[in-house]
Design a protein around this motif. Structure first.
Motif, short mmCIF file in Angstrom:
data_model
loop_
_atom_site.label_atom_id
_atom_site.label_comp_id
_atom_site.label_asym_id
_atom_site.label_seq_id
_atom_site.Cartn_x
_atom_site.Cartn_y
_atom_site.Cartn_z
N SER A 91 0.81 -1.21 0.00
CA SER A 91 0.00 0.00 0.00
C SER A 91 0.85 1.26 0.00
O SER A 91 0.83 1.99 0.96
N ILE A 92 1.54 1.52 -1.06
CA ILE A 92 2.33 2.73 -1.28
C ILE A 92 3.23 3.06 -0.07
O ILE A 92 3.04 4.07 0.60
N PRO A 93 4.21 2.21 0.23
CA PRO A 93 5.03 2.43 1.42
C PRO A 93 5.80 3.75 1.43
O PRO A 93 5.93 4.37 2.49
N TRP A 94 6.29 4.18 0.27
CA TRP A 94 7.06 5.43 0.25
C TRP A 94 6.19 6.62 0.66
O TRP A 94 6.65 7.53 1.33
N PHE A 95 4.91 6.62 0.25
CA PHE A 95 4.01 7.71 0.61
C PHE A 95 3.79 7.76 2.12
O PHE A 95 3.91 8.82 2.74
N TRP A 96 3.47 6.61 2.71
CA TRP A 96 3.21 6.58 4.15
C TRP A 96 4.46 6.90 4.95
O TRP A 96 4.39 7.57 5.99
N GLY A 97 5.62 6.45 4.47
CA GLY A 97 6.88 6.74 5.17
C GLY A 97 7.22 8.22 5.17
O GLY A 97 7.58 8.79 6.20
N ILE A 98 7.07 8.85 4.02
CA ILE A 98 7.39 10.29 3.94
C ILE A 98 6.38 11.11 4.73
O ILE A 98 6.75 12.03 5.46
N TRP A 99 5.11 10.78 4.58
CA TRP A 99 4.08 11.53 5.31
C TRP A 99 4.25 11.36 6.82
O TRP A 99 4.09 12.31 7.59
N GLY A 100 4.59 10.16 7.25
CA GLY A 100 4.82 9.91 8.67
C GLY A 100 6.03 10.63 9.22
O GLY A 100 6.14 10.88 10.41
N LEU A 101 6.95 10.98 8.33
CA LEU A 101 8.16 11.68 8.76
C LEU A 101 7.93 13.16 8.99
O LEU A 101 8.67 13.79 9.74
N VAL A 102 6.91 13.73 8.39
CA VAL A 102 6.71 15.17 8.49
C VAL A 102 5.50 15.58 9.32
O VAL A 102 5.34 16.77 9.60
N HIS A 103 4.64 14.63 9.69
CA HIS A 103 3.45 14.97 10.47
C HIS A 103 3.24 13.97 11.59
O HIS A 103 3.65 12.82 11.49
N PHE A 104 2.54 14.40 12.63
CA PHE A 104 2.15 13.50 13.72
C PHE A 104 0.87 14.04 14.32
O PHE A 104 0.77 15.23 14.53
N PRO A 105 -0.10 13.28 14.59
CA PRO A 105 -0.37 11.85 14.42
C PRO A 105 -1.31 11.55 13.27
O PRO A 105 -1.77 10.42 13.14
N MET A 106 -1.61 12.51 12.42
CA MET A 106 -2.59 12.29 11.35
C MET A 106 -2.23 11.14 10.40
O MET A 106 -3.13 10.40 9.99
N PRO A 107 -0.96 10.92 10.03
CA PRO A 107 -0.68 9.78 9.16
C PRO A 107 -1.10 8.45 9.79
O PRO A 107 -1.62 7.58 9.10
N LEU A 108 -0.91 8.30 11.10
CA LEU A 108 -1.33 7.08 11.77
C LEU A 108 -2.85 6.91 11.71
O LEU A 108 -3.36 5.83 11.44
N VAL A 109 -3.56 7.98 11.96
CA VAL A 109 -5.02 7.93 11.95
C VAL A 109 -5.52 7.54 10.57
O VAL A 109 -6.34 6.62 10.43
N PHE A 110 -5.03 8.20 9.54
CA PHE A 110 -5.46 7.90 8.18
C PHE A 110 -5.02 6.50 7.74
O PHE A 110 -5.73 5.81 7.02
N TYR A 111 -3.83 6.09 8.17
CA TYR A 111 -3.36 4.75 7.82
C TYR A 111 -4.29 3.69 8.40
O TYR A 111 -4.65 2.73 7.71
N PHE A 112 -4.68 3.83 9.64
CA PHE A 112 -5.58 2.86 10.25
C PHE A 112 -6.95 2.89 9.59
O PHE A 112 -7.59 1.85 9.44
N ILE A 113 -7.42 4.06 9.19
CA ILE A 113 -8.72 4.15 8.55
C ILE A 113 -8.69 3.54 7.15
O ILE A 113 -9.55 2.73 6.79
N PHE A 114 -7.71 3.90 6.34
CA PHE A 114 -7.72 3.51 4.94
C PHE A 114 -7.05 2.17 4.66
O PHE A 114 -7.52 1.42 3.81
N VAL A 115 -5.97 1.85 5.32
CA VAL A 115 -5.22 0.64 4.99
C VAL A 115 -5.56 -0.51 5.93
O VAL A 115 -5.94 -1.59 5.50
N ARG A 116 -5.41 -0.29 7.21
CA ARG A 116 -5.59 -1.38 8.17
C ARG A 116 -7.04 -1.84 8.28
O ARG A 116 -7.30 -3.00 8.52
#
Length: 74
Positions: free
Chosen positions: A35-60
């Protein structure tokens, strides 16, 4: 801009490891799930905690699946 200078040093010392850990976990888990690992990695590097929230909603949660791969056709 003065607000940034008012933050204590301990805040900045904690923020960096949190962002690195979040980015690493998102990248590794997204790579396992194709699921587009480079996108989630870069987004997770510049923001907190929204990438985690969206990752759990959309991917997990499976809300956006990987299409019809792996399903049997009838």
């Amino acid at each position: 801009m003065e607000e940034l200078t008012r933050l204590p040093v301990w805040f900045w010392l904690i923020l960096f490891p949190v962002l690195i850990a979040q980015s690493t976990w998102l990248f590794i888990d997204a790579r396992k799930r194709d699921s587009i690992p480079w996108f989630w990695g870069i987004w997770g590097l510049v923001h907190f905690p929204m990438p985690l929230v969206f990752y759990f909603i959309f991917v997990r949660s499976g809300w956006f699946g990987r299409g019809r791969r792996g399903r049997k056709r009838s």
